[in-house]
Design a protein around this motif. Sequence first.
Motif, PDB file in Angstrom:
ATOM      1  N   VAL A   6     -32.967   2.723  11.876  1.00 23.30           N
ATOM      2  CA  VAL A   6     -31.741   2.744  10.901  1.00 23.30           C
ATOM      3  C   VAL A   6     -31.750   1.284  10.504  1.00 23.30           C
ATOM      4  O   VAL A   6     -32.482   0.357  11.293  1.00 23.30           O
ATOM      5  CB  VAL A   6     -30.259   2.998  11.565  1.00 23.30           C
ATOM      6  N   ALA A   7     -31.480   0.957   9.339  1.00 24.56           N
ATOM      7  CA  ALA A   7     -31.456  -0.557   8.694  1.00 24.56           C
ATOM      8  C   ALA A   7     -29.865  -0.784   8.397  1.00 24.56           C
ATOM      9  O   ALA A   7     -29.134   0.232   7.942  1.00 24.56           O
ATOM     10  CB  ALA A   7     -32.226  -0.607   7.537  1.00 24.56           C
ATOM     11  N   ARG A   8     -29.447  -1.931   8.937  1.00 25.73           N
ATOM     12  CA  ARG A   8     -28.168  -2.189   8.681  1.00 25.73           C
ATOM     13  C   ARG A   8     -27.825  -3.826   8.025  1.00 25.73           C
ATOM     14  O   ARG A   8     -28.748  -4.505   8.225  1.00 25.73           O
ATOM     15  CB  ARG A   8     -27.322  -2.426   9.998  1.00 25.73           C
ATOM     16  N   GLY A   9     -26.617  -3.664   7.541  1.00 21.96           N
ATOM     17  CA  GLY A   9     -26.613  -4.909   6.892  1.00 21.96           C
ATOM     18  C   GLY A   9     -25.066  -5.151   6.463  1.00 21.96           C
ATOM     19  O   GLY A   9     -24.126  -4.085   6.263  1.00 21.96           O
ATOM     20  N   TYR A  10     -24.442  -6.359   6.333  1.00 15.98           N
ATOM     21  CA  TYR A  10     -22.991  -6.599   5.785  1.00 15.98           C
ATOM     22  C   TYR A  10     -22.891  -7.223   4.461  1.00 15.98           C
ATOM     23  O   TYR A  10     -23.970  -8.065   4.164  1.00 15.98           O
ATOM     24  CB  TYR A  10     -22.438  -7.485   6.603  1.00 15.98           C
ATOM     25  N   GLY A  11     -22.124  -6.902   3.665  1.00 15.20           N
ATOM     26  CA  GLY A  11     -21.784  -7.779   2.385  1.00 15.20           C
ATOM     27  C   GLY A  11     -20.381  -8.377   2.789  1.00 15.20           C
ATOM     28  O   GLY A  11     -19.866  -8.524   3.858  1.00 15.20           O
ATOM     29  N   ALA A  12     -19.786  -8.899   1.612  1.00 15.98           N
ATOM     30  CA  ALA A  12     -18.443 -10.012   1.902  1.00 15.98           C
ATOM     31  C   ALA A  12     -17.411  -8.969   2.538  1.00 15.98           C
ATOM     32  O   ALA A  12     -16.716  -9.306   3.300  1.00 15.98           O
ATOM     33  CB  ALA A  12     -18.322 -10.483   0.683  1.00 15.98           C
ATOM     34  N   HIS A  13     -17.130  -7.673   1.841  1.00 18.15           N
ATOM     35  CA  HIS A  13     -16.328  -6.769   2.357  1.00 18.15           C
ATOM     36  C   HIS A  13     -16.798  -5.308   2.442  1.00 18.15           C
ATOM     37  O   HIS A  13     -16.175  -4.410   2.025  1.00 18.15           O
ATOM     38  CB  HIS A  13     -15.338  -6.629   1.044  1.00 18.15           C
ATOM     39  N   SER A  14     -18.220  -5.254   2.835  1.00 21.86           N
ATOM     40  CA  SER A  14     -18.787  -3.863   3.307  1.00 21.86           C
ATOM     41  C   SER A  14     -19.663  -3.872   4.372  1.00 21.86           C
ATOM     42  O   SER A  14     -20.146  -5.206   4.780  1.00 21.86           O
ATOM     43  CB  SER A  14     -19.478  -3.565   1.736  1.00 21.86           C
ATOM     44  N   TYR A  15     -19.991  -2.572   4.963  1.00 21.80           N
ATOM     45  CA  TYR A  15     -21.112  -2.750   5.811  1.00 21.80           C
ATOM     46  C   TYR A  15     -21.920  -1.471   5.460  1.00 21.80           C
ATOM     47  O   TYR A  15     -21.121  -0.385   5.064  1.00 21.80           O
ATOM     48  CB  TYR A  15     -20.442  -2.689   7.347  1.00 21.80           C
ATOM     49  N   TRP A  16     -23.243  -1.531   5.747  1.00 25.04           N
ATOM     50  CA  TRP A  16     -24.102  -0.314   5.600  1.00 25.04           C
ATOM     51  C   TRP A  16     -24.967  -0.038   6.812  1.00 25.04           C
ATOM     52  O   TRP A  16     -25.506  -1.139   7.367  1.00 25.04           O
ATOM     53  CB  TRP A  16     -24.522  -0.289   4.315  1.00 25.04           C
ATOM     54  N   ALA A  17     -25.295   1.107   6.995  1.00 20.93           N
ATOM     55  CA  ALA A  17     -26.232   1.443   7.799  1.00 20.93           C
ATOM     56  C   ALA A  17     -27.019   2.803   7.372  1.00 20.93           C
ATOM     57  O   ALA A  17     -26.318   3.781   7.087  1.00 20.93           O
ATOM     58  CB  ALA A  17     -25.896   1.730   9.257  1.00 20.93           C
ATOM     59  N   GLU A  18     -28.317   2.766   7.278  1.00 16.73           N
ATOM     60  CA  GLU A  18     -29.283   3.783   6.458  1.00 16.73           C
ATOM     61  C   GLU A  18     -30.271   4.229   7.474  1.00 16.73           C
ATOM     62  O   GLU A  18     -30.891   3.450   8.146  1.00 16.73           O
ATOM     63  CB  GLU A  18     -29.592   3.604   5.195  1.00 16.73           C
ATOM     64  N   THR A  19     -30.412   5.633   7.384  1.00 15.68           N
ATOM     65  CA  THR A  19     -31.684   5.970   8.031  1.00 15.68           C
ATOM     66  C   THR A  19     -32.564   6.691   6.786  1.00 15.68           C
ATOM     67  O   THR A  19     -32.102   6.747   5.637  1.00 15.68           O
ATOM     68  CB  THR A  19     -31.566   7.047   9.062  1.00 15.68           C
ATOM     69  N   ASP A  20     -33.451   7.447   7.081  1.00 11.56           N
ATOM     70  CA  ASP A  20     -34.339   8.263   6.234  1.00 11.56           C
ATOM     71  C   ASP A  20     -33.950   9.371   5.781  1.00 11.56           C
ATOM     72  O   ASP A  20     -33.938  10.110   4.900  1.00 11.56           O
ATOM     73  CB  ASP A  20     -35.717   8.446   6.560  1.00 11.56           C
ATOM     74  N   GLN A  21     -32.416   9.820   6.341  1.00 10.81           N
ATOM     75  CA  GLN A  21     -31.433  10.731   5.915  1.00 10.81           C
ATOM     76  C   GLN A  21     -30.252  10.671   5.405  1.00 10.81           C
ATOM     77  O   GLN A  21     -29.953  11.568   4.589  1.00 10.81           O
ATOM     78  CB  GLN A  21     -31.646  11.897   7.101  1.00 10.81           C
ATOM     79  N   TYR A  22     -29.757   9.833   6.062  1.00 11.50           N
ATOM     80  CA  TYR A  22     -28.084   9.648   5.724  1.00 11.50           C
ATOM     81  C   TYR A  22     -27.930   8.087   5.760  1.00 11.50           C
ATOM     82  O   TYR A  22     -28.468   7.288   6.194  1.00 11.50           O
ATOM     83  CB  TYR A  22     -27.349  10.353   6.713  1.00 11.50           C
ATOM     84  N   LEU A  23     -26.537   7.889   5.067  1.00  9.23           N
ATOM     85  CA  LEU A  23     -26.187   6.596   4.916  1.00  9.23           C
ATOM     86  C   LEU A  23     -24.802   6.158   5.544  1.00  9.23           C
ATOM     87  O   LEU A  23     -23.804   7.464   4.946  1.00  9.23           O
ATOM     88  CB  LEU A  23     -26.170   6.018   3.492  1.00  9.23           C
TER      89      LEU A  23
END
Length: 335
Positions: free
Chosen positions: A70-87
């Motif tokens: 999983v790759a993860r990260g933050y924006g100013a008003h957001s958060y995301w985490a993704e794999t090769d199949q889903y986000l």
Amino acid sequence: MDMVVTPVGLNCRYYDALDQLADSGTPLARFKLDPRCDNNVDRDSLSTGLLPLEGNIVGEIFAGSDETCVARGYGAHSYWAETDQYLLLALWADESNEAGLAAATERLYRELLGQTRARGYPHLVRVWNYFADINGEEQGLERYRQFCLGRFDAFSAADIAENQFPSACALGHRGGDLLIYALASKTPPHHFENPRQASAYHYPAEYGPRSPSFARASLLSLPGQAPKLFVSGTASVVGYVTMHPYQLSEQITVTLQNLDLLLAHVARQYASDARELPSLQAEVLKVYVRNATDLGEIKARVEQAYPKVPVVYVAADICRADLLLEIDGIWNLSV
């Protein structure tokens, strides 16, 4: 934007303040169950503004096996985490900086759809929506209907068809951010309706200028994992009408019946042979309770219907003022 890559799969569970497993590995996402939705404070977890009504549960984790990364990260008003199949993507807004709830909802949903598509996960599977004062009035219209208006306009602008609407819930917390988080996939899910209920997106005009844009359940099948069923917020509604307004015991009965009928419908639709229906095992349940004084009766009935299933009971206002509870959850399908 910082990025961390860690092995992780997909499952959901609840944790308490003493649960050391909550910190084992790196989860896809951690959500706090807390009294106010404030996502500008703690980057270790996202705030929901949903306060647990009993027990020691303080949050929920989406995590899993070590089969993917999983790759993860933050924006100013957001958060995301993704794999090769889903986000998994979370977005939030301070409504005091917005031109009303409808406008804020449309803006966040446009960003949600834009990001999921740009990252290569074009299929929405499940969306959670939490915001304050859901039954209050704003600009001459109930806030839940304002929310539905903004969501519909964003879906329409992105050419999202009715048969692509994801499973979803919309609940009122006690104050703070408008929070929207979603699971999106590279694999198209299979969306389901409940044969006992009208499709929410076909509700008549008396329920607002734009019908709610969601499916009753969504089934996601990923390689190497059992198919996972995400069930939308389910309440005491038959057709499109509230059954037993303000009557707790009767509403619990209808809500549990609706869940049973939906699960049976999914099993029949999924089965390749009607003589061998797949089984659906509940992974977690979340019960939204309008009045804390109703907890005892709700808990007894839910745990009778779902013994040994992890359940969290949270304080929340339901999308209709005459509804006292709502239940959603995740089920694993096996054949």
